[in-house]
Write an enzyme that holds these catalytic residues in place. Structure first.
Site, PDB file in Angstrom:
ATOM      1  N   ASP A 126      44.254  29.103  69.487  1.00 25.64           N
ATOM      2  CA  ASP A 126      45.094  29.112  70.690  1.00 25.64           C
ATOM      3  C   ASP A 126      46.590  29.123  70.368  1.00 25.64           C
ATOM      4  O   ASP A 126      46.996  28.790  69.250  1.00 25.64           O
ATOM      5  CB  ASP A 126      44.827  27.845  71.517  1.00 25.64           C
ATOM      6  CG  ASP A 126      43.461  27.847  72.166  1.00 25.64           C
ATOM      7  OD1 ASP A 126      42.654  28.750  71.882  1.00 25.64           O
ATOM      8  OD2 ASP A 126      43.201  26.921  72.963  1.00 25.64           O
ATOM      9  N   HIS A 137      44.470  26.124  66.140  1.00 23.80           N
ATOM     10  CA  HIS A 137      45.710  26.791  66.566  1.00 23.80           C
ATOM     11  C   HIS A 137      46.279  27.617  65.418  1.00 23.80           C
ATOM     12  O   HIS A 137      46.528  27.064  64.339  1.00 23.80           O
ATOM     13  CB  HIS A 137      46.735  25.744  67.023  1.00 23.80           C
ATOM     14  CG  HIS A 137      46.280  24.950  68.211  1.00 23.80           C
ATOM     15  ND1 HIS A 137      45.475  23.842  68.091  1.00 23.80           N
ATOM     16  CD2 HIS A 137      46.484  25.138  69.538  1.00 23.80           C
ATOM     17  CE1 HIS A 137      45.209  23.371  69.305  1.00 23.80           C
ATOM     18  NE2 HIS A 137      45.803  24.132  70.201  1.00 23.80           N
TER      19      HIS A 137
HETATM   20 NI    NI Z   1      47.071  25.589  73.957  1.00 23.00          NI
END
Ligand code: NI
Length: 228
Positions: free
Chosen positions: A39, A183
């Protein structure tokens, strides 16, 4: 004759540069699959991650933040071109349940436009920032033709920072048909990925995109997946 030769050459080129097709042949009802999801990008560390995934023949899923796509449109385009799945993670990484209907629609719609402009592709799935969602948000996402993709485990890589700790967390969360949240904006995550991938492969996992994991039965708009 020259034109025929050119067509033949371009067809040959197409067939050798379509890794996404190979991915579609992975049947997760028959083999052990796991989806790695990233993400908040694209960001400065994303190209390093893409290079590794390509080398390892691994497909992943990226949930893109619109304001990052505006900064790095070429990385977003490359992510899709290399056979990964991409989804919407809102334009400004907003916590959606705290917003008004119009604001939520705006966050999702503007990012759809931004991603489509950068990549030529309009996402069919979104991931709510912080995993914050409710029935109202899901209904609004449905109006934008988006499926909601949560996760089965989060590494909390943004808090751990250290590559060895992130590796341990990811491996602990690994399970068949799981979707692990990480991430690509975290340098520690990108640093840990070679060893994470090596160990997951050793354990017999096929690392696939979320649509491949869903076996073609989704993502369907208005539906939430991996609800915790
Ligand atoms: Ni996020």
């Amino acid at each position: 004759m020259v034109i025929n030769a050119l067509i033949a050459a371009s067809l040959a080129l197409t067939s050798t540069t379509a890794p996404a097709t190979a991915q579609a042949t992975v049947d997760c009802s028959r083999v052990k699959c796991l989806a790695l999801t990233f993400d908040d990008g694209p960001g400065e560390h994303t190209p390093t991650l893409l290079k590794l995934l390509k080398k390892e023949g691994v497909k992943a899923t990226f949930f893109l933040v619109g304001r990052q796509v505006v900064k790095h449109p070429e990385i977003a385009k490359r992510t899709l071109a290399e056979g990964h799945a991409i989804g919407n993670h809102t334009y400004s990484h907003a916590s959606l349940p705290t917003r008004l209907d119009d604001e939520i629609l705006e966050e999702l719609k503007v990012n759809q436009e931004v991603i489509e402009k950068a990549t030529g592709y309009r996402p069919t799935m979104y991931r709510p920032p912080y995993g914050s969602t409710d029935a109202r948000v899901l209904n609004l996402a449905n109006q934008v033709d988006l499926a909601e993709i949560l996760w089965t485990g989060t590494t909390l890589d943004w808090s751990l920072k250290d590559a060895a700790k992130i590796k341990a967390a990811a491996l602990k969360l690994a399970k068949r048909d799981g979707a692990i949240l990480m991430h690509d904006t975290e340098p520690g995550t990108v640093k840990a990925m070679p060893e994470i991938i090596k160990e997951l492969k050793k354990r017999g996992y096929h690392l696939v995109t979320v649509p491949t994991l869903l076996r073609g039965k989704g993502p369907a708009a208005g539906k939430s997946y991996f609800k915790r």
